[in-house]
Design a protein around this motif. Structure first.
Motif, PDB file in Angstrom:
ATOM      1  N   SER A 199       0.849  -1.191   0.000  1.00 13.68           N
ATOM      2  CA  SER A 199       0.000   0.000   0.000  1.00 13.68           C
ATOM      3  C   SER A 199       0.884   1.240   0.000  1.00 13.68           C
ATOM      4  CB  SER A 199      -0.916   0.010   1.230  1.00 13.68           C
ATOM      5  OG  SER A 199      -0.153   0.049   2.430  1.00 13.68           O
ATOM      6  N   GLN A 200       0.273   2.365  -0.326  1.00  9.66           N
ATOM      7  CA  GLN A 200       1.030   3.616  -0.372  1.00  9.66           C
ATOM      8  C   GLN A 200       1.444   4.043   1.029  1.00  9.66           C
ATOM      9  OE1 GLN A 200      -1.062   6.792  -2.225  1.00  9.66           O
ATOM     10  NE2 GLN A 200       0.720   8.138  -2.380  1.00  9.66           N
ATOM     11  N   LEU A 201       2.630   4.640   1.099  1.00 10.04           N
ATOM     12  CA  LEU A 201       3.113   5.131   2.375  1.00 10.04           C
ATOM     13  C   LEU A 201       2.214   6.246   2.894  1.00 10.04           C
ATOM     14  CD1 LEU A 201       6.948   5.308   1.644  1.00 10.04           C
ATOM     15  CD2 LEU A 201       5.805   3.687   3.151  1.00 10.04           C
ATOM     16  N   ALA A 202       2.153   6.369   4.184  1.00  7.56           N
ATOM     17  CA  ALA A 202       1.405   7.466   4.785  1.00  7.56           C
ATOM     18  C   ALA A 202       2.117   8.785   4.489  1.00  7.56           C
ATOM     19  CB  ALA A 202       1.293   7.246   6.288  1.00  7.56           C
ATOM     20  N   PRO A 203       1.372   9.852   4.303  1.00  8.13           N
ATOM     21  CA  PRO A 203       2.021  11.139   4.023  1.00  8.13           C
ATOM     22  C   PRO A 203       2.896  11.560   5.185  1.00  8.13           C
ATOM     23  CG  PRO A 203      -0.313  11.450   4.515  1.00  8.13           C
ATOM     24  CD  PRO A 203      -0.096   9.974   4.370  1.00  8.13           C
ATOM     25  N   PRO A 204       4.047  12.176   4.897  1.00  8.10           N
ATOM     26  CA  PRO A 204       4.941  12.621   5.973  1.00  8.10           C
ATOM     27  C   PRO A 204       4.304  13.758   6.750  1.00  8.10           C
ATOM     28  CG  PRO A 204       5.718  13.429   3.857  1.00  8.10           C
ATOM     29  CD  PRO A 204       4.589  12.497   3.568  1.00  8.10           C
ATOM     30  N   PRO A 205       4.674  13.901   8.008  1.00  2.88           N
ATOM     31  CA  PRO A 205       4.091  14.982   8.822  1.00  2.88           C
ATOM     32  C   PRO A 205       4.600  16.349   8.383  1.00  2.88           C
ATOM     33  CG  PRO A 205       5.818  13.844  10.037  1.00  2.88           C
ATOM     34  CD  PRO A 205       5.615  13.063   8.772  1.00  2.88           C
ATOM     35  N   SER A 206       3.808  17.360   8.656  1.00  2.00           N
ATOM     36  CA  SER A 206       4.213  18.735   8.396  1.00  2.00           C
ATOM     37  C   SER A 206       5.386  19.088   9.318  1.00  2.00           C
ATOM     38  CB  SER A 206       3.021  19.674   8.661  1.00  2.00           C
ATOM     39  OG  SER A 206       3.394  21.013   8.457  1.00  2.00           O
ATOM     40  N   PRO A 207       6.354  19.896   8.840  1.00  2.00           N
ATOM     41  CA  PRO A 207       6.388  20.658   7.593  1.00  2.00           C
ATOM     42  C   PRO A 207       7.173  19.962   6.479  1.00  2.00           C
ATOM     43  CG  PRO A 207       8.093  21.471   9.028  1.00  2.00           C
ATOM     44  CD  PRO A 207       7.434  20.320   9.755  1.00  2.00           C
ATOM     45  N   LEU A 208       7.323  18.655   6.516  1.00  2.84           N
ATOM     46  CA  LEU A 208       8.086  17.945   5.490  1.00  2.84           C
ATOM     47  C   LEU A 208       7.367  18.023   4.148  1.00  2.84           C
ATOM     48  CD1 LEU A 208       9.130  14.735   7.458  1.00  2.84           C
ATOM     49  CD2 LEU A 208      10.523  16.729   6.953  1.00  2.84           C
ATOM     50  N   PRO A 209       8.096  17.946   3.021  1.00  5.81           N
ATOM     51  CA  PRO A 209       7.444  17.936   1.702  1.00  5.81           C
ATOM     52  C   PRO A 209       6.542  16.718   1.553  1.00  5.81           C
ATOM     53  CG  PRO A 209       9.820  18.330   1.509  1.00  5.81           C
ATOM     54  CD  PRO A 209       9.569  17.915   2.919  1.00  5.81           C
ATOM     55  N   ASP A 210       5.590  16.828   0.608  1.00  3.19           N
ATOM     56  CA  ASP A 210       4.694  15.696   0.380  1.00  3.19           C
ATOM     57  C   ASP A 210       5.436  14.584  -0.351  1.00  3.19           C
ATOM     58  OD1 ASP A 210       4.788  16.398  -2.352  1.00  3.19           O
ATOM     59  OD2 ASP A 210       3.072  17.724  -2.112  1.00  3.19           O
ATOM     60  N   LEU A 211       4.751  13.431  -0.537  1.00  2.59           N
ATOM     61  CA  LEU A 211       5.409  12.264  -1.132  1.00  2.59           C
ATOM     62  C   LEU A 211       5.862  12.533  -2.562  1.00  2.59           C
ATOM     63  CD1 LEU A 211       3.141   9.362   0.196  1.00  2.59           C
ATOM     64  CD2 LEU A 211       5.510   9.865   0.851  1.00  2.59           C
ATOM     65  N   ASP A 212       5.065  13.249  -3.342  1.00  6.80           N
ATOM     66  CA  ASP A 212       5.466  13.549  -4.718  1.00  6.80           C
ATOM     67  C   ASP A 212       6.746  14.385  -4.745  1.00  6.80           C
ATOM     68  OD1 ASP A 212       3.312  12.164  -5.702  1.00  6.80           O
ATOM     69  OD2 ASP A 212       2.031  13.948  -5.910  1.00  6.80           O
ATOM     70  N   SER A 213       6.819  15.377  -3.858  1.00  8.97           N
ATOM     71  CA  SER A 213       8.020  16.225  -3.811  1.00  8.97           C
ATOM     72  C   SER A 213       9.238  15.429  -3.356  1.00  8.97           C
ATOM     73  CB  SER A 213       7.793  17.406  -2.873  1.00  8.97           C
ATOM     74  OG  SER A 213       6.705  18.194  -3.301  1.00  8.97           O
TER      75      SER A 213
END
Length: 420
Positions: free
Chosen positions: A239-253
């Motif tokens: 499955s897709q990884l969980a989005p990183p917490p703020s303020p880290l860039p999103d998965l696409d970035s």
């Protein structure tokens, strides 16, 4: 109610300082001289500004306005104070820097406008003018004041740190790493007690008992080697990884950054050199010209404040001149007027209208009649531009020789003229 941001206060504040540094007679003579329209291009550098004026005997007067620069520590305090404001990007993120910042209360108690004692004048018109203000050097100061009336950025360069340093800080919202020293004396509260004005460095009591050092822990034993199975299939993520917490860039970035690191590593492994980008903006255009960076083109346009035409021209500037070409497109900077004067002399025989006006401003030489502009880069090359539709756009052929760059601009313009 929000305070309206204006920039005219910069010119008034600098003019006031100039009035205090020179007597009224010389100031009036400088105003009359400036009104003749004979001033050469204004060049602003760290700690001084220069220009030139023709003299009746055929010589050229080269005045110089010297200004005390702020120290690195003072600039750090100023930048920290501005960046801490909630409206920092609005009042200092463009060339139209709000004249609120002429008040030292908004710049950590450190004035950006030089005081009269921070200003000195020199000029080549007479030996006496080498030590005291003359009409030429005063006119130079007034020319600078007029320039910063709408675009105060040159004043930052004059005081020791170009405005783009602050703009980069505001764009990236990065704080300085590690603790900084306290700001200088004017920044401390005037009513503070002597105990409050002392530094925070701890004092050492020589009578205090010393604490014995703890014995070093023994190093952990090296584990025994393990046989690895490198042939059997390994499970992949289901499955897709969980989005990183703020303020880290999103998965696409993050994925694009990883792809860029792979691309740069591959370039080095192939024996090629990586382009050296002089600033974040030129590195950003390098990134979006690559396949993994293309999806972020609109985000780059928003970050740089460019429309689709401007982004297209920026991409051309990078294609023709690399990171330095992109940097030259994005923002002008001041160079010594002798650099511009030599380049103007080199291109004079090539100009189709030899008597037409040539404008020399910042790092740019503009021959409007020929539809040619040359921009000087930090790498020592001249970058050719033309304006077939009223907008300056880069063309191929940057060169250390301004004459060659001028020829390149003229050659690039020929197909357009034939099409008409």
């Amino acid at each position: 109610m929000s305070v309206q941001h204006t920039t005219a206060g910069w010119a008034r504040a600098l003019t006031t300082a100039l009035n205090a540094a020179a007597d009224a007679t010389v100031m009036d003579a400088g105003r009359r001289l400036l009104a003749t329209g004979q001033a050469g291009p204004l060049n602003v550098n760290q700690g001084f500004a220069t220009s030139k004026f023709p003299l009746p005997d055929g010589r050229v007067a080269r005045p110089r306005l010297n200004v005390t620069t702020l120290s690195e520590k003072e600039w750090d305090c100023v930048v920290d104070a501005i960046a801490a404001r909630s409206d920092a990007a609005d009042i200092a993120g463009t060339a139209a820097i709000s004249d609120q910042l002429t008040d030292p209360a908004h710049t950590a108690g450190i004035p950006l406008i030089p005081a009269p004692q921070d200003i000195s004048h020199t000029c080549t018109c007479t030996p006496h003018a080498a030590t005291s203000p003359c009409p030429h050097s005063v006119a130079l100061g007034l020319l600078l004041a007029d320039r910063i009336r709408t675009a105060p950025a040159p004043l930052f360069t004059l005081r020791g740190r170009p405005h783009q340093h602050l703009k980069k800080r505001l764009r990236t919202h990065q704080s300085a790493t590690g603790p900084r020293e306290a700001c200088p004396g004017p920044l401390q509260a005037p009513n503070a007690t002597p105990a409050q004005r002392t530094t925070s460095s701890p004092t050492i009591d020589p009578t205090a008992p010393t604490i014995p050092a703890r014995p070093a822990k023994p190093a952990a034993p090296i584990p025994e080697p393990v046989d690895l199975d490198l042939t059997s299939p390994r499970p992949v993520l289901s499955s897709q990884l969980a989005p990183p917490p703020s303020p880290l860039p999103d998965l696409d970035s993050l994925g694009a950054l990883a792809a860029d690191a792979v691309h740069r590593a591959g370039t080095l492994l192939e024996g090629d050199e990586l382009p050296v980008c002089p600033d974040v903006s030129s590195d950003l255009v390098r990134f979006v010209t690559l396949p993994h960076g293309a999806p972020f083109r609109q985000a780059a346009m928003d970050h740089l404040g460019l429309d689709i035409v401007g982004m297209g021209h920026l991409t051309l500037a990078y294609t023709y001149g690399g990171p330095d070409g992109a940097a030259v497109y994005l923002e002008p900077f001041a160079v010594d007027h002798d650099v511009l004067a030599r380049a103007q002399a080199d291109i004079q025989p090539l100009r189709p209208a030899a008597t037409a006006t040539v404008e020399c401003k910042d790092n740019r030489i503009t021959d409007e009649a020929a539809g040619v502009q040359l921009r000087y880069g930090s790498d020592g090359r001249w970058y050719p531009y033309r304006s077939p539709y009223g907008i300056w756009q880069p063309v191929p052929g940057p060169s250390a020789d301004p004459a060659e760059a001028y020829r390149a601009a003229r050659a690039a313009d020929r197909p357009h003229r034939r099409a008409q």
